[in-house]
Each structure stands twice: as C-alpha cells, then as structure tokens.
Enzyme design. Structure first.
Site, PDB file in Angstrom:
ATOM      1  N   ASP A  37       0.841  -1.207   0.000  1.00 19.64           N
ATOM      2  CA  ASP A  37       0.000   0.000   0.000  1.00 19.64           C
ATOM      3  C   ASP A  37       0.868   1.246   0.000  1.00 19.64           C
ATOM      4  O   ASP A  37       1.830   1.348   0.766  1.00 19.64           O
ATOM      5  CB  ASP A  37      -0.953   0.042   1.204  1.00 19.64           C
ATOM      6  CG  ASP A  37      -2.211   0.831   0.885  1.00 19.64           C
ATOM      7  OD1 ASP A  37      -3.272   0.214   0.680  1.00 19.64           O
ATOM      8  OD2 ASP A  37      -2.124   2.077   0.788  1.00 19.64           O
ATOM      9  N   VAL A  73       2.170   1.388  -7.209  1.00 16.24           N
ATOM     10  CA  VAL A  73       1.991   0.464  -8.342  1.00 16.24           C
ATOM     11  C   VAL A  73       2.141   1.167  -9.691  1.00 16.24           C
ATOM     12  O   VAL A  73       2.346   0.511 -10.712  1.00 16.24           O
ATOM     13  CB  VAL A  73       0.648  -0.305  -8.277  1.00 16.24           C
ATOM     14  CG1 VAL A  73       0.587  -1.212  -7.067  1.00 16.24           C
ATOM     15  CG2 VAL A  73      -0.544   0.643  -8.339  1.00 16.24           C
ATOM     16  N   ASN A  99      -5.418  -4.643  -6.751  1.00 12.84           N
ATOM     17  CA  ASN A  99      -6.569  -4.030  -6.077  1.00 12.84           C
ATOM     18  C   ASN A  99      -6.377  -2.530  -5.826  1.00 12.84           C
ATOM     19  O   ASN A  99      -7.350  -1.803  -5.649  1.00 12.84           O
ATOM     20  CB  ASN A  99      -6.803  -4.792  -4.755  1.00 12.84           C
ATOM     21  CG  ASN A  99      -7.702  -4.058  -3.801  1.00 12.84           C
ATOM     22  OD1 ASN A  99      -8.919  -4.124  -3.905  1.00 12.84           O
ATOM     23  ND2 ASN A  99      -7.125  -3.307  -2.860  1.00 12.84           N
ATOM     24  N   SER A 151     -14.724  -2.944 -12.266  1.00 11.03           N
ATOM     25  CA  SER A 151     -15.806  -2.240 -11.593  1.00 11.03           C
ATOM     26  C   SER A 151     -17.022  -2.147 -12.500  1.00 11.03           C
ATOM     27  O   SER A 151     -16.888  -2.049 -13.720  1.00 11.03           O
ATOM     28  CB  SER A 151     -15.348  -0.825 -11.236  1.00 11.03           C
ATOM     29  OG  SER A 151     -16.462  -0.047 -10.862  1.00 11.03           O
ATOM     30  N   TYR A 164     -12.034   6.512 -14.658  1.00  9.68           N
ATOM     31  CA  TYR A 164     -12.119   5.268 -13.876  1.00  9.68           C
ATOM     32  C   TYR A 164     -12.778   4.151 -14.701  1.00  9.68           C
ATOM     33  O   TYR A 164     -12.289   3.017 -14.752  1.00  9.68           O
ATOM     34  CB  TYR A 164     -12.922   5.583 -12.618  1.00  9.68           C
ATOM     35  CG  TYR A 164     -13.064   4.487 -11.615  1.00  9.68           C
ATOM     36  CD1 TYR A 164     -12.026   4.163 -10.753  1.00  9.68           C
ATOM     37  CD2 TYR A 164     -14.272   3.805 -11.487  1.00  9.68           C
ATOM     38  CE1 TYR A 164     -12.181   3.168  -9.793  1.00  9.68           C
ATOM     39  CE2 TYR A 164     -14.436   2.821 -10.531  1.00  9.68           C
ATOM     40  CZ  TYR A 164     -13.385   2.503  -9.687  1.00  9.68           C
ATOM     41  OH  TYR A 164     -13.548   1.525  -8.736  1.00  9.68           O
ATOM     42  N   GLY A 165     -13.875   4.485 -15.376  1.00  7.38           N
ATOM     43  CA  GLY A 165     -14.578   3.493 -16.189  1.00  7.38           C
ATOM     44  C   GLY A 165     -13.689   2.969 -17.303  1.00  7.38           C
ATOM     45  O   GLY A 165     -13.666   1.762 -17.588  1.00  7.38           O
ATOM     46  N   LYS A 168     -11.046   0.658 -15.776  1.00 10.37           N
ATOM     47  CA  LYS A 168     -11.601  -0.602 -15.264  1.00 10.37           C
ATOM     48  C   LYS A 168     -11.993  -1.547 -16.394  1.00 10.37           C
ATOM     49  O   LYS A 168     -11.910  -2.761 -16.247  1.00 10.37           O
ATOM     50  CB  LYS A 168     -12.803  -0.316 -14.355  1.00 10.37           C
ATOM     51  CG  LYS A 168     -12.415   0.348 -13.031  1.00 10.37           C
ATOM     52  CD  LYS A 168     -11.377  -0.470 -12.276  1.00 10.37           C
ATOM     53  CE  LYS A 168     -11.314  -0.153 -10.798  1.00 10.37           C
ATOM     54  NZ  LYS A 168     -10.185  -0.858 -10.145  1.00 10.37           N
ATOM     55  N   ALA A 196     -18.579  -2.427  -2.250  1.00  4.89           N
ATOM     56  CA  ALA A 196     -18.329  -2.463  -0.810  1.00  4.89           C
ATOM     57  C   ALA A 196     -18.265  -1.050  -0.250  1.00  4.89           C
ATOM     58  O   ALA A 196     -17.857  -0.119  -0.945  1.00  4.89           O
ATOM     59  CB  ALA A 196     -17.012  -3.178  -0.524  1.00  4.89           C
ATOM     60  N   ARG A 199     -13.613   3.592   2.237  1.00  5.63           N
ATOM     61  CA  ARG A 199     -13.416   5.049   2.221  1.00  5.63           C
ATOM     62  C   ARG A 199     -13.685   5.607   0.817  1.00  5.63           C
ATOM     63  O   ARG A 199     -14.031   6.760   0.645  1.00  5.63           O
ATOM     64  CB  ARG A 199     -12.013   5.410   2.706  1.00  5.63           C
ATOM     65  CG  ARG A 199     -10.915   4.847   1.819  1.00  5.63           C
ATOM     66  CD  ARG A 199      -9.537   5.236   2.286  1.00  5.63           C
ATOM     67  NE  ARG A 199      -8.632   5.171   1.144  1.00  5.63           N
ATOM     68  CZ  ARG A 199      -7.429   5.691   1.085  1.00  5.63           C
ATOM     69  NH1 ARG A 199      -6.958   6.353   2.122  1.00  5.63           N
ATOM     70  NH2 ARG A 199      -6.697   5.601   0.012  1.00  5.63           N
TER      71      ARG A 199
HETATM   72  P1  NAD Z   1      -9.708   2.018  -0.629  1.00  2.00           P
HETATM   73  O1  NAD Z   1      -9.398   3.431  -0.923  1.00  2.00           O
HETATM   74  O2  NAD Z   1     -10.078   1.648   0.765  1.00  2.00           O
HETATM   75  O3  NAD Z   1      -8.474   1.081  -1.035  1.00  2.00           O
HETATM   76  C1  NAD Z   1      -7.589   1.371  -2.055  1.00  2.00           C
HETATM   77  C2  NAD Z   1      -6.191   1.223  -1.511  1.00  2.00           C
HETATM   78  O4  NAD Z   1      -5.256   1.370  -2.590  1.00  2.00           O
HETATM   79  C3  NAD Z   1      -5.834   2.303  -0.483  1.00  2.00           C
HETATM   80  O5  NAD Z   1      -5.393   1.696   0.720  1.00  2.00           O
HETATM   81  C4  NAD Z   1      -4.752   3.110  -1.166  1.00  2.00           C
HETATM   82  O6  NAD Z   1      -3.781   3.629  -0.261  1.00  2.00           O
HETATM   83  C5  NAD Z   1      -4.162   2.102  -2.107  1.00  2.00           C
HETATM   84  N1  NAD Z   1      -3.479   2.743  -3.243  1.00  2.00           N
HETATM   85  C6  NAD Z   1      -3.921   3.774  -3.986  1.00  2.00           C
HETATM   86  N2  NAD Z   1      -3.032   4.098  -4.931  1.00  2.00           N
HETATM   87  C7  NAD Z   1      -1.988   3.238  -4.792  1.00  2.00           C
HETATM   88  C8  NAD Z   1      -0.767   3.072  -5.494  1.00  2.00           C
HETATM   89  N3  NAD Z   1      -0.456   3.868  -6.525  1.00  2.00           N
HETATM   90  N4  NAD Z   1       0.066   2.090  -5.114  1.00  2.00           N
HETATM   91  C9  NAD Z   1      -0.236   1.272  -4.061  1.00  2.00           C
HETATM   92  N5  NAD Z   1      -1.395   1.410  -3.343  1.00  2.00           N
HETATM   93  C10 NAD Z   1      -2.254   2.380  -3.709  1.00  2.00           C
HETATM   94  O7  NAD Z   1     -10.849   1.577  -1.657  1.00  2.00           O
HETATM   95  P2  NAD Z   1     -11.533   0.157  -1.972  1.00  2.00           P
HETATM   96  O8  NAD Z   1     -12.962   0.441  -2.180  1.00  2.00           O
HETATM   97  O9  NAD Z   1     -11.117  -0.878  -1.015  1.00  2.00           O
HETATM   98  O10 NAD Z   1     -10.921  -0.136  -3.417  1.00  2.00           O
HETATM   99  C11 NAD Z   1     -10.177  -1.295  -3.740  1.00  2.00           C
HETATM  100  C12 NAD Z   1     -10.327  -1.569  -5.225  1.00  2.00           C
HETATM  101  O11 NAD Z   1     -11.673  -1.939  -5.513  1.00  2.00           O
HETATM  102  C13 NAD Z   1     -10.020  -0.382  -6.120  1.00  2.00           C
HETATM  103  O12 NAD Z   1      -9.352  -0.815  -7.283  1.00  2.00           O
HETATM  104  C14 NAD Z   1     -11.395   0.129  -6.482  1.00  2.00           C
HETATM  105  O13 NAD Z   1     -11.387   0.857  -7.681  1.00  2.00           O
HETATM  106  C15 NAD Z   1     -12.155  -1.175  -6.589  1.00  2.00           C
HETATM  107  N6  NAD Z   1     -13.588  -1.056  -6.518  1.00  2.00           N
HETATM  108  C16 NAD Z   1     -14.188  -0.723  -5.351  1.00  2.00           C
HETATM  109  C17 NAD Z   1     -15.585  -0.654  -5.309  1.00  2.00           C
HETATM  110  C18 NAD Z   1     -16.298  -0.348  -4.034  1.00  2.00           C
HETATM  111  O14 NAD Z   1     -17.544  -0.381  -4.042  1.00  2.00           O
HETATM  112  N7  NAD Z   1     -15.604  -0.050  -2.956  1.00  2.00           N
HETATM  113  C19 NAD Z   1     -16.335  -0.884  -6.453  1.00  2.00           C
HETATM  114  C20 NAD Z   1     -15.694  -1.232  -7.624  1.00  2.00           C
HETATM  115  C21 NAD Z   1     -14.321  -1.317  -7.634  1.00  2.00           C
END
Ligand code: NAD
Length: 309
Positions: A37, A73, A99, A151, A164-165, A168, A196, A199
C-alpha cells in the site's frame, strides 16, 4: 476446504478497504501475504507506510505471516523491487491481487487530462506493472493466479467516472488476452467487480446500504478466483452476499449481400441484429473473425450455385 498453505500472495492496496480484507482472509487460510500500500488519500495524494504496517500487525497477531511494502503500483521500478523482495523473503509468488486504486471523479467536460492519466496510471498501468513483474516467474513455475479489480463503472457505465470506467474496462481487455497467454502455464487470470462500503464509497452509499456492503462480503469471491481450481477469464461480481458473473456476448447478427451493405439496410435490420435472445460469448477474437468469414464464404458458395442453376 480451500487453503493457501505454502502459497505466497501479493495484494496491492491492501492497507484498507477490500485489499485489507483479502489480505487478512488469505493469511487466515495459510498464505504468506505481501501487504502492498502506498498509503495516500482516495485521490492518490501523499503516502504513508502506516496502513500497510497495521494490516501486517493484524495478520501477525492472528498467527499469520505477512510483510508490508510501500511500492507505488504506478512506478514499475518500485513494483519490480517489491517483487524482488518478495522472492528473496518468501522464495515464490503464486497469487497476485491487483486491487490498488484511486478516484478523481468529474464529468468529462470538467475533467483535466492529468486526472484522467493519474487514474489510468494507478488502475491500468498499476495492474500491468505488477502482472508484468510476476509474469515470467509464474510462467517458469507453471502456476499463477491473478485477479484484476474491475468495476461496474467500467462494465456498465457511471456518470462522472470517464477516467475510472475506461481504466476498469481496459483491465477486462488485459484479462482476456492474458487468459489465453497464461493458459499453457496454468496462470489463471480473472476480474472482480466488487461493491463495498470503503473510504472510496464514503458519502456515495446511504448508511443503511453501507452496513450491508462490508468488504468481507466480497472476499470469498476473490479467494475462489485465486484458488487451485479457479476458473480463468471470468468477471465475478460480488457484494452484500451476492455473487454473479458478467459475460460479454455477441448476437447472431446477420449477413448482408454485397448490394445491401449500406447504413439504410443496417438501420432496417437493427432490431434483428441486436436481438439479445441470439447472443452468445466468443471464445476469442478469432472465433468472431472465423464466424464472419465462414458466413461470407457460405453465402458466396450459395450464390455461385444459384448462378449455375
Ligand atoms: P480504498 O481506498 O479503501 O483502497 C484502495 C487502496 O489502494 C488504499 O489503501 C490506497 O492507499 C491504495 N493505493 C492507492 N493508490 C496506490 C498506489 N499507486 N500504489 C499502491 N497502493 C495504492 O478503496 P476500496 O474500495 O477498497 O478499493 C479497492 C479496489 O476496488 C479499487 O481498485 C477500487 O477501484 C475497486 N472497486 C471498489 C468498489 C467499491 O464499491 N468499494 C467498487 C468497484 C471497484
């Protein structure tokens, strides 16, 4: 029971939300986990090693094995260093869950290109970097399980998320190709479309829905996608206790004789061409090519026969 004893997994963006939940669950089932992270904000600003270290401490407190890694990443050199460190420490990599993610939501009219690129860099290029960095190793060992986090915003569209779209859905294209390139080496590549309360979705989801949409409800789907008996090339939707598979289908369509190949003829038959009842998946791009070519050849042969009669 699905276990991951002796398996080594890298989970990117595992300091919070979904990634944290995946990392904890993998470790609870025996995997050694690299908790990656960068630790920035939802918009991808700043960095901190705290979140990843907290998750490692949680895993260790529960008797599991994990190490933190702060690689961005979007930075290929940093990702390569993370992979090298993982191999030095644990000796192998079996599982990669891409992720990590950020959001820079705005309507396309108002979106700066810098915000478009930043989102592509983390989601798409982040997935490319991590996968590229483990790919040769997985090929050599003839084993790999990779998940790209897609997503519904990309699969189905979502107002205000052009960057984002696009990223994804691009991951789905990447999955489709790597599914075929990895097959010979038992590298299975799948995509997850999660929902989910994290944040990232704070303020978007009503509080009652947030209570139902726990990241832990998504994780069983990911564990299945990285298990020994995982499918490959699957897009799995997951959230609030529901699991579903998204399919890309093509309708049967229709053949147009040479003198009918004009936009008016297409307009006249558009309802027939779009009939979902005739839709089915294509195994690969060449299936579509063959289908069109065969139809044209059959039509040409029929017309030649008719001319003879
Ligand atoms: P989140 O913000 O809690 O988690 C994302 C994590 O990625 C964070 O801890 C952040 O510090 C880390 N991060 C961001 N940029 C980074 C980088 N360049 N290198 C390393 N780490 C990095 O959000 P989440 O909802 O848990 O999202 C996780 C994944 O799920 C994401 O790819 C998000 O797009 C996808 N997603 C989430 C939802 C949802 O409903 N929450 C829906 C569709 C897709």
């Amino acid at each position: 029971m699905i276990r991951f004893d002796d398996r080594v997994a890298i989970v990117t963006g595992a300091g919070s939300g979904l990634g944290r939940s995946h990392a904890l669950a993998l470790a609870a089932r025996g995997a050694k986990v690299v908790v990656n992270d960068l630790g920035g904000s939802v918009a991808g600003v700043g960095q901190s090693s705290e979140a990843a270290q907290r998750v490692v401490a949680e895993i260790e407190a529960a008797g599991g094995t994990a190490m933190a890694d702060g690689a961005n990443v979007a930075d290929f050199a940093a990702v390569q260093a993370m992979v090298a460190r993982t191999l030095e420490t644990y000796g192998r990599i079996d599982i990669l869950i891409n992720n990590a993610g950020i959001l820079r939501d705005k309507t396309f009219a108002k979106m700066e290109l810098a915000d478009f690129r930043a989102v592509i860099d983390v989601h798409l290029m982040g997935g490319v970097h991590c996968t590229k960095a483990v790919w040769d190793h997985m090929r050599e060992r003839n084993y790999g399980r990779i998940v790209f986090t897609s997503s519904a915003s990309g699969l189905y569209g979502n107002f205000g998320q052009a960057n984002y779209g696009a990223a994804k859905m691009a991951l789905v294209g990447l999955m489709n190709v790597l599914r075929d390139e990895g097959r010979k080496h038992d590298i299975r590549v799948n995509a997850l479309a999660p929902v989910a309360a994290t944040r990232m979705t704070q303020g978007i989801l009503p509080p009652a829905a947030a209570e139902l949409l726990k990241p832990e409800e998504v994780t069983p789907g990911v564990l299945f996608l990285v298990s020994d008996d995982a499918p490959t090339g699957t897009i799995l939707g997951a959230g609030a206790g529901s699991f579903a598979v998204t399919k890309i289908l093509e309708t049967e369509g229709g053949y147009f004789a040479p003198d009918e190949r004009n936009p008016e003829a297409i307009a006249a038959r558009f309802a027939e061409l779009s009939d979902p009842a005739t839709a089915r998946p294509m195994a690969s791009a060449s299936e579509q090519t063959l289908r069109y070519a065969q139809r044209a050849m059959t039509a040409a042969a029929q017309s030649a026969k008719q001319k003879k009669i």
